[in-house]
Design a protein around this motif. Structure first.
Motif, PDB file in Angstrom:
ATOM      1  N   HIS A 178      48.531  36.085  54.468  1.00  0.00           N
ATOM      2  CA  HIS A 178      46.930  36.640  54.946  1.00  0.00           C
ATOM      3  C   HIS A 178      46.541  37.607  54.134  1.00  0.00           C
ATOM      4  N   PRO A 179      45.273  37.759  53.978  1.00  0.00           N
ATOM      5  CA  PRO A 179      44.848  38.579  53.087  1.00  0.00           C
ATOM      6  C   PRO A 179      45.049  39.937  53.034  1.00  0.00           C
ATOM      7  N   GLY A 180      45.499  40.829  53.691  1.00  0.00           N
ATOM      8  CA  GLY A 180      46.695  41.537  53.240  1.00  0.00           C
ATOM      9  C   GLY A 180      47.884  42.193  52.592  1.00  0.00           C
ATOM     10  N   VAL A 181      48.243  40.596  51.655  1.00  0.00           N
ATOM     11  CA  VAL A 181      49.227  40.216  50.617  1.00  0.00           C
ATOM     12  C   VAL A 181      48.213  40.174  49.590  1.00  0.00           C
ATOM     13  N   TRP A 182      47.044  38.666  50.031  1.00  0.00           N
ATOM     14  CA  TRP A 182      46.084  38.505  49.096  1.00  0.00           C
ATOM     15  C   TRP A 182      45.812  39.491  47.822  1.00  0.00           C
ATOM     16  N   VAL A 183      45.213  40.859  48.346  1.00  0.00           N
ATOM     17  CA  VAL A 183      44.430  41.498  48.079  1.00  0.00           C
ATOM     18  C   VAL A 183      45.878  42.463  47.016  1.00  0.00           C
ATOM     19  N   LYS A 184      46.622  42.309  46.901  1.00  0.00           N
ATOM     20  CA  LYS A 184      47.978  42.805  45.845  1.00  0.00           C
ATOM     21  C   LYS A 184      47.098  41.502  44.324  1.00  0.00           C
ATOM     22  N   TYR A 185      46.989  40.376  44.237  1.00  0.00           N
ATOM     23  CA  TYR A 185      46.740  39.500  43.577  1.00  0.00           C
ATOM     24  C   TYR A 185      45.582  40.117  42.612  1.00  0.00           C
ATOM     25  N   PHE A 186      44.817  40.505  43.172  1.00  0.00           N
ATOM     26  CA  PHE A 186      43.331  41.102  43.023  1.00  0.00           C
ATOM     27  C   PHE A 186      43.299  42.333  42.406  1.00  0.00           C
ATOM     28  N   LEU A 187      44.467  42.906  43.209  1.00  0.00           N
ATOM     29  CA  LEU A 187      44.777  45.220  42.309  1.00  0.00           C
ATOM     30  C   LEU A 187      45.492  44.529  41.120  1.00  0.00           C
ATOM     31  N   LEU A 188      46.000  43.443  41.032  1.00  0.00           N
ATOM     32  CA  LEU A 188      46.903  43.179  39.179  1.00  0.00           C
ATOM     33  C   LEU A 188      45.604  43.061  38.729  1.00  0.00           C
ATOM     34  N   THR A 189      44.941  41.648  38.938  1.00  0.00           N
ATOM     35  CA  THR A 189      43.835  41.561  37.670  1.00  0.00           C
ATOM     36  C   THR A 189      42.543  43.189  37.462  1.00  0.00           C
ATOM     37  N   ARG A 190      42.823  43.741  38.333  1.00  0.00           N
ATOM     38  CA  ARG A 190      41.754  45.356  37.990  1.00  0.00           C
ATOM     39  C   ARG A 190      42.600  45.686  37.297  1.00  0.00           C
ATOM     40  N   LEU A 191      43.609  46.426  37.515  1.00  0.00           N
ATOM     41  CA  LEU A 191      44.704  46.542  36.792  1.00  0.00           C
ATOM     42  C   LEU A 191      44.957  46.622  35.492  1.00  0.00           C
ATOM     43  N   CYS A 192      45.132  45.358  35.150  1.00  0.00           N
ATOM     44  CA  CYS A 192      44.971  44.499  33.999  1.00  0.00           C
ATOM     45  C   CYS A 192      43.814  44.862  33.360  1.00  0.00           C
ATOM     46  N   ALA A 218      40.308  32.077  42.335  1.00  0.00           N
ATOM     47  CA  ALA A 218      39.293  31.542  41.007  1.00  0.00           C
ATOM     48  C   ALA A 218      37.895  32.109  41.225  1.00  0.00           C
ATOM     49  N   ARG A 219      37.602  31.640  42.473  1.00  0.00           N
ATOM     50  CA  ARG A 219      36.252  30.995  43.042  1.00  0.00           C
ATOM     51  C   ARG A 219      35.519  33.367  42.821  1.00  0.00           C
ATOM     52  N   ALA A 220      36.546  33.735  43.193  1.00  0.00           N
ATOM     53  CA  ALA A 220      36.170  35.248  42.504  1.00  0.00           C
ATOM     54  C   ALA A 220      35.372  36.054  41.609  1.00  0.00           C
ATOM     55  N   GLY A 221      35.970  35.084  40.805  1.00  0.00           N
ATOM     56  CA  GLY A 221      36.451  35.104  39.194  1.00  0.00           C
ATOM     57  C   GLY A 221      38.075  34.358  38.587  1.00  0.00           C
ATOM     58  N   ALA A 222      37.473  34.289  37.220  1.00  0.00           N
ATOM     59  CA  ALA A 222      39.447  34.370  36.620  1.00  0.00           C
ATOM     60  C   ALA A 222      40.427  35.304  36.844  1.00  0.00           C
ATOM     61  N   ALA A 262      38.355  45.028  42.896  1.00  0.00           N
ATOM     62  CA  ALA A 262      37.916  44.063  42.172  1.00  0.00           C
ATOM     63  C   ALA A 262      36.628  43.254  41.760  1.00  0.00           C
ATOM     64  N   PHE A 263      36.253  42.958  41.504  1.00  0.00           N
ATOM     65  CA  PHE A 263      35.616  42.246  40.807  1.00  0.00           C
ATOM     66  C   PHE A 263      35.543  41.860  39.243  1.00  0.00           C
ATOM     67  N   PRO A 264      36.187  40.892  39.312  1.00  0.00           N
ATOM     68  CA  PRO A 264      36.522  40.120  37.339  1.00  0.00           C
ATOM     69  C   PRO A 264      35.103  39.273  37.620  1.00  0.00           C
ATOM     70  N   HIS A 265      34.381  39.388  35.627  1.00  0.00           N
ATOM     71  CA  HIS A 265      33.960  38.270  35.982  1.00  0.00           C
ATOM     72  C   HIS A 265      34.204  36.723  36.082  1.00  0.00           C
ATOM     73  N   PRO A 266      33.340  35.979  36.379  1.00  0.00           N
ATOM     74  CA  PRO A 266      33.052  34.961  37.338  1.00  0.00           C
ATOM     75  C   PRO A 266      33.839  33.363  35.763  1.00  0.00           C
ATOM     76  N   ALA A 267      34.548  33.073  35.658  1.00  0.00           N
ATOM     77  CA  ALA A 267      35.051  32.180  34.878  1.00  0.00           C
ATOM     78  C   ALA A 267      33.882  31.011  34.510  1.00  0.00           C
TER      79      ALA A 267
END
Length: 529
Positions: free
Chosen positions: A98-112, A223-227, A524-529
């Motif tokens: 669910h989204p509560g778990v999925w946010v961890k992936y976006f947070l990981l991208t942001r922190l990196c 990846a639809r929100a960015g790589a 987290a708003f990564p640049h689109p791939a």
């Protein structure tokens, strides 16, 4: 306040309202946490005689090399980590989270991105979740929740041992999901499912197992929100490395001590948190007939079972339940012997995070349950290795689907309950044109309330309190029609309580949500791939 003291005080409450996020410690602390790990002195800690600092370097080189190759196989474009680059790690089962778990992936991208760190997601394909299902909302006679099954896995079959669904099974699953959500006046959901399902071809070409198939589907949709800005690696592949085998042998070389430390830690944790269940956060290790359970699994013939061990002089004998499977040297020579035996060791949850934090990463991103049980991990690491692992961060969120207007029912019910309570306990506030007798009763009530505030406990105070209740009952009598009307409305809403459960359910699968909307929950708003 130290990191350990701070972690012990955080309760990690799951957000209740849609759009709310929990990140603890906040992302602004990440730089300090990474710096603390990078400057850590590991003392005399070692793994099978290799100093921990050197062992961490070896594990990182091995894991990142494998992860770069694995991620590349699926077309993931992530820069290779540079030597000395800080590393942030997370892990989760590749199911319909669910989204509560999925946010961890976006947070990981942001922190990196923010800290110039490399990121690694460990795909926990060693988990055996049973049936792989997706809970979905439907609107037929009324709003309800159903569950659709992709694959009905037996409880002891890990995701690494199951094949991807056949094209026909996948098509049938997606068709049923679309049929369910088409009953809702939410066309955006249909488009999201279509976009998610569109990743099937690429995922199937790069995924030999069910776990990898699901993980690649999730990454493609994400990846639809960015790589995604991190590498990925299945735990099954990590567990087959010499370094992980060395770590496992180090823990198991004295199985009686390990069991004692592990179970004592669980007991202390349950007492500290007033937990009565013997399965919370996970069961004790068991023993019998000279064999002791270890915090590892063994996978044989596509089935997963508990791994037991017994020390026999300089050898460590390993058992699958009651059946011996191999005996290896209990020291460094056991690493090659274990590999040659073909035994597939897999970590249990706590063991995986202990390895990932102590031997691999500089910061770990957990969900709520992991954040809670890793307080125990810290305590066990301190006893076994004499040091604490690097810190972890806990992240989750709540995001609801916009299901009709039924979400208003909850607010209406709470408002009616508050008004009824007021009518019964403070009726004087609802008398628009009180009579002379009612005004006298109101004056008497407030005089009694002021008197009670100055009284000591005793008969006089009890008599005054009883009289206040009697006055309220007299005043409430004139409000009986209003009370009856509100009770009728509340009864109707309570009959519809199941609607609230459907509307406010936070466990709907990630592919029903817009990736950009979930990314926004953690900024987290990564640049689109």
């Amino acid at each position: 306040m130290s990191r350990d003291q701070l972690a012990a005080k955080i309760e990690y409450a799951i957000p209740e309202s849609s759009g709310e996020t929990l990140i603890a410690p906040p992302p602004e602390r990440a730089a300090d946490l990474l710096a603390a790990s990078r400057s850590a002195a590991w003392g005399d800690a070692s793994v099978l005689g290799v100093p921990l600092a050197e062992f961490r370097r070896q594990v990182r080189v091995r894991a990142l090399g494998l992860a770069a190759a694995y991620t590349g196989e699926g077309g993931g474009a992530v820069d290779a980590p540079a030597p000395g680059q800080p590393l942030i790690v997370m892990g989760h089962q590749p199911v319909f989270v669910h989204p509560g778990v999925w946010v961890k992936y976006f947070l990981l991208t942001r922190l990196c991105a923010e800290h110039g760190a490399a990121g690694l997601h460990l795909i926990v394909d060693t988990d055996a979740p049973g049936p792989v299902t997706a809970p979905l909302p439907v609107l037929r006679d009324q709003l309800a929740r159903v569950s659709e099954t992709l694959i009905d896995l037996p409880q002891d079959v890990p995701l690494e041992a199951a094949a991807p669904p056949s094209p026909e099974a996948w098509a049938a699953f997606i068709a049923q999901v679309q049929a369910d959500i088409s009953t809702l006046p939410l066309p955006a959901l249909t488009e999201r499912v279509r976009a998610f399902a569109g990743g099937e071809g690429a995922a199937r070409r790069a995924a030999p197992t069910l776990g990898e198939f699901l993980a690649r589907l999730r990454r493609s949709y994400e990846a639809r929100a960015g790589a995604p800005g991190y590498l990925e690696l299945p735990v099954s592949r990590l567990a087959d490395t010499p370094e992980f085998r060395a770590f496992a042998l180090h823990l198991m070389r004295a199985p009686d001590e390990l069991l004692s430390i592990y179970n004592a830690g669980l007991d202390a944790y349950r007492r500290a948190h007033r937990l009565r269940s013997a399965a919370n956060p996970f069961p004790d290790l068991t023993q019998g007939c000279g064999r002791l359970e270890t915090p590892f699994w063994i996978v044989r013939g596509g089935r997963r079972s508990a791994l037991f061990a017994a020390r026999d002089g300089a050898r460590l004998v390993l058992f699958a339940e009651n059946e011996p499977v191999t005996a290896v040297p209990a020291g460094p020579a056991g690493v090659e012997a274990l590999a040659a035996s073909g035994v597939a060791l897999r970590p249990k949850a706590m063991t995986l995070t202990l390895f990932a934090r102590l031997c691999l990463g500089d910061l770990f991103v957990h969900g709520v349950s992991g954040g809670r049980y890793d307080r125990l991990t810290d305590a066990i690491a301190a006893q076994v290795f004499g040091c604490r692992p690097p810190a972890y961060m806990v992240a989750t969120a709540t995001l609801h689907l916009p299901l009709l207007g039924e979400a208003q029912a909850s607010g209406e019910r709470h408002a009616l309950e508050r008004r009824l309570m007021g009518l019964r306990h403070n009726p004087d506030r609802f008398l628009s044109a009180p009579s002379g007798d009612q005004r006298r009763l109101v004056d008497e009530k407030w005089a009694l309330i002021r008197a009670v505030e100055t009284m000591r406990p005793g008969p006089d105070r009890r008599a005054a309190t009883r009289r206040i209740r009697e006055v309220n009952e007299h005043l409430t009598a004139s409000l009986a029609p209003e009370i009856a009307r509100l009770e009728g409305q509340l009864a109707v809403l309570r009959d519809q309580a199941h609607l609230e459960d459907v509307v406010r359910y936070r466990g709907y699968p990630f592919f029903l949500f817009d990736p950009a909307e979930v990314a926004a929950l953690v900024g987290a708003f990564p640049h689109p791939a």
